[in-house]
Design an enzyme around this catalytic site. Structure first.
Site, PDB file in Angstrom:
ATOM      1  N   MET A 293      14.805  51.135  11.192  1.00 13.24           N
ATOM      2  CA  MET A 293      14.084  50.666   9.727  1.00 13.24           C
ATOM      3  C   MET A 293      14.754  51.299   8.507  1.00 13.24           C
ATOM      4  O   MET A 293      15.156  50.749   7.623  1.00 13.24           O
ATOM      5  CB  MET A 293      12.716  50.720   9.584  1.00 13.24           C
ATOM      6  N   ARG A 297      16.828  49.715   5.915  1.00 11.99           N
ATOM      7  CA  ARG A 297      16.396  49.655   4.334  1.00 11.99           C
ATOM      8  C   ARG A 297      17.605  50.149   3.293  1.00 11.99           C
ATOM      9  O   ARG A 297      17.764  49.822   2.590  1.00 11.99           O
ATOM     10  CB  ARG A 297      15.359  50.517   4.231  1.00 11.99           C
ATOM     11  N   TYR A 441      13.313  41.221   1.250  1.00  8.76           N
ATOM     12  CA  TYR A 441      13.177  41.442   2.558  1.00  8.76           C
ATOM     13  C   TYR A 441      13.395  42.885   3.035  1.00  8.76           C
ATOM     14  O   TYR A 441      13.554  43.598   2.335  1.00  8.76           O
ATOM     15  CB  TYR A 441      14.104  40.537   3.535  1.00  8.76           C
ATOM     16  N   GLU A 442      12.894  43.146   4.383  1.00  9.26           N
ATOM     17  CA  GLU A 442      12.829  44.451   4.756  1.00  9.26           C
ATOM     18  C   GLU A 442      11.680  45.088   4.361  1.00  9.26           C
ATOM     19  O   GLU A 442      11.941  46.527   3.913  1.00  9.26           O
ATOM     20  CB  GLU A 442      14.208  45.449   4.809  1.00  9.26           C
ATOM     21  N   GLY A 443      10.832  44.482   3.668  1.00  8.67           N
ATOM     22  CA  GLY A 443       9.716  45.410   2.949  1.00  8.67           C
ATOM     23  C   GLY A 443       9.989  45.084   1.585  1.00  8.67           C
ATOM     24  O   GLY A 443      10.742  45.653   1.101  1.00  8.67           O
TER      25      GLY A 443
END
Length: 596
Positions: A293, A297, A441-443
């Site tokens: 991640m 990110r 996206y990706e948080g």
């Protein structure tokens, strides 16, 4: 629309001069025998060529055509399959892959420059390759030796692609709510059943197979995120000789019709008793997924400013060519009926803002990548521990601050074009649409802000923050007597003191106000990002200042003038961000929900 040109000179500047990557790589046990300046330069040069000539020309038509779903799978736009074949023949999918499994083993500092070029040329195309690299990270770190031997070489070669399957229709950020189930088959494998949505590259026609990393829950698993496991699930079965066989009960139910990145297939994936294998330990799948991640990110942050770089290149070319009105200081082109719009202060304001943020992002992404390299390749336990801590602290900023500024820069580039920026012909509107997803996206960026403020700062009493603050303060102290750098060092000193004061304020407020973290988080991340960019620009100025006088190309002088703009026109925003944070949560939360 301007033809994309990789900014190799700027990349060399941050990589070689500002951060002295060659010295870092030579000091790390895992890179000293893998990469040297000549290898790095060759990779940069070749990446610049292949992205500009092979991939960038696909972007506009790929956006127009998009992906097509049918019962047998998904077709990518015309030209993508041929380009992907050429791309993987160059070994690009395995650039940062583990050399023990036929990857190239290159460091992330170099990979960050390559990713920028890839995403500037076409975010949609780049996603197929970079999601595979991310999946490989998790497999390499947590899978069994048997799984690594079986899957990594084919994924590094690009013959097989990778996908991350996290989100479900009812479960976005709160992954603890997932319903996908895994049941042991008795032979070491598991039967995976469930539906995942928003799966980038979940289905496509580029690779022979797609290896899905799927979050699922075992029977009797603990509630919430503590009960999540991670499974490797190939779309098609693979026998003991690595021959790809029949579909493994993994199908794409549909693809999303999106605002942007239309040539990237965003899929609904159905797993109907698909055979999979556990990656890592039972009920610790989220931790295994988070191995990749931080890289992913950072990669999303790079996506953002890569699009902003493309926007800047387009806008500069247009501003030099488009004639409208006369310069405030008098006629510039007497033989023309008007002067180019680059003479106007407002156009300069937009271009300089774009330039300052994009070059700051390039430096910051390389800075974060340097800690990823130390954490991965160093054999010094203390050095690795500090690098891990810095990665944890800086990753939310890399993802959120870079993408927020990137969208602003893409919109600014569109504004330079005026009405022409709103229509398809010039490509600016596509950059705005493509970049918007990077904030989601990706948080989402709001979640990144909460992560930074809550988990990375308040929860440990600011100990992680002190690592960064100490580094910046030491840089300020080391350069305090340098008159040539005074216009950068003095405001940087004020900025880091302001950020430190605000950090202490929020930590203290959170002890009494449950809403303090959430109320401060977005502005805090922006303040932190702005201060971090001030540090980046001060470091760039420290390199450029001694060389500017003797440089006939004007490169270093341009760096100093861009630094001057950042410190005089952008960094002062830190004052109002500080005041906003100090206003607390009361006014934000006082209105009853029924009154909205």
């Amino acid at each position: 629309m301007a033809e994309y040109q990789a900014p190799l000179r700027d990349m060399r500047f941050v990589l070689n001069e500002v951060f002295e990557a060659d010295k870092l790589w030579a000091s790390l046990a895992g890179t000293q025998d893998t990469v040297d300046p000549e290898t790095a330069e060759a990779i940069l040069e070749e990446a610049g060529k292949i992205t500009a000539s092979l991939i960038a020309p696909l972007s506009r038509e790929g956006d127009e055509e998009g992906c097509t779903w049918h019962e047998a799978g998904v077709n990518t736009p015309t030209g993508y399959k041929e380009a992907y074949k050429t791309f993987i023949e160059g070994g690009w999918c395995g650039l940062s892959g583990n050399a023990d499994y036929e990857g190239m083993g290159m460091p992330k500092m170099l990979g960050a420059q390559y990713e920028e070029m890839l995403y500037s040329s076409d975010i949609s195309f780049g996603l197929y390759a970079c999601l595979t690299s991310g999946a490989c990270l998790a497999i390499d770190a947590h899978a069994t030796e048997e799984l690594k031997q079986k899957y990594l070489p084919k994924m590094y070669s690009g013959e097989w692609a990778g996908a991350m399957d996290l989100t479900e229709p009812h479960s976005g950020t709160d992954l603890g709510m997932i319903r996908t189930k895994a049941v042991e088959n008795g032979d070491g494998s598991y039967s995976i059943t469930g539906t995942k949505i928003f799966i980038t590259g979940g289905e496509q026609d580029l690779s022979e197979n797609i290896i899905h990393l799927v979050l699922a829950k075992l029977p009797g698993a603990p509630a919430g995120s503590r009960g999540i496991s991670l499974f490797l699930v190939p779309r098609n079965s693979v026998d003991e000789n690595n021959v790809v066989g029949e579909n493994n009960k993994v199908t794409c139910g549909s693809i999303e019709h999106k605002m942007g990145i239309k040539a990237s297939a965003t899929c609904v994936m159905n797993f109907d008793g698909a055979q999979g294998w556990l990656v890592g330990e039972e009920n610790k799948g989220l931790a295994a997924m988070f191995t990749m991640m931080n890289y992913e990110r950072l990669s999303v942050g790079i996506q953002g400013f890569a699009a902003a770089e493309r926007s800047y290149q387009n806008a500069v070319e247009y501003a030099k060519d488009r004639i409208q009105g006369r310069a405030p200081t008098g006629v510039v082109l007497a033989d023309k009926e008007a002067d180019p719009i680059i003479v106007h202060p407002d156009v300069r304001r937009m271009l300089m803002t774009m330039r300052a943020y994009t070059e700051g992002s390039r430096a910051f992404s390389t800075y974060v990548a340097s800690f990823l390299d130390v954490a991965k390749f160093s054999d010094d336990a203390e050095q690795k521990k500090k690098a891990d801590a810095m990665v944890a602290l800086l990753t939310p900023i890399a993802k959120a601050y870079m993408t927020d500024r990137a969208l602003e820069s893409c919109i600014a580039g569109q504004q330079v074009f005026g009405g022409h920026g709103f229509i398809r012909e010039w490509g600016q509107e596509q950059l705005v649409r493509d970049t918007r997803i990077t904030q989601i996206y990706e948080g989402t960026n709001g979640i990144q802000s909460l992560d930074l403020m809550g988990r990375k700062v308040v929860s440990n009493g600011g100990k992680l923050y002190e690592l960064f603050a100490t580094e910046v303060s030491e840089f300020v102290e080391a350069n305090a007597g340098n008159d040539a750098l005074a216009s950068y060092i003095k405001p940087l000193a004020v900025a880091i003191e302001r950020l430190s004061d605000v950090t202490e304020f929020v930590i203290n407020s959170a002890a009494e106000d449950a809403n303090a973290i959430g109320a401060a988080s977005v502005e805090y991340l922006e303040l932190f990002g702005l201060t971090a960019y001030a540090y980046m620009w001060a470091r760039m100025a420290a390199v450029a200042a001694p060389k500017a006088g003797s440089d006939t190309s004007g490169f270093y002088e341009a760096k100093l003038k861009t630094a001057n703009f950042f410190f005089s026109r952008l960094l002062p925003r830190s004052a109002y961000l500080s005041e906003s944070i100090r206003s607390g949560s009361e006014d934000m939360m006082s209105l009853d929900a029924e009154a909205f």
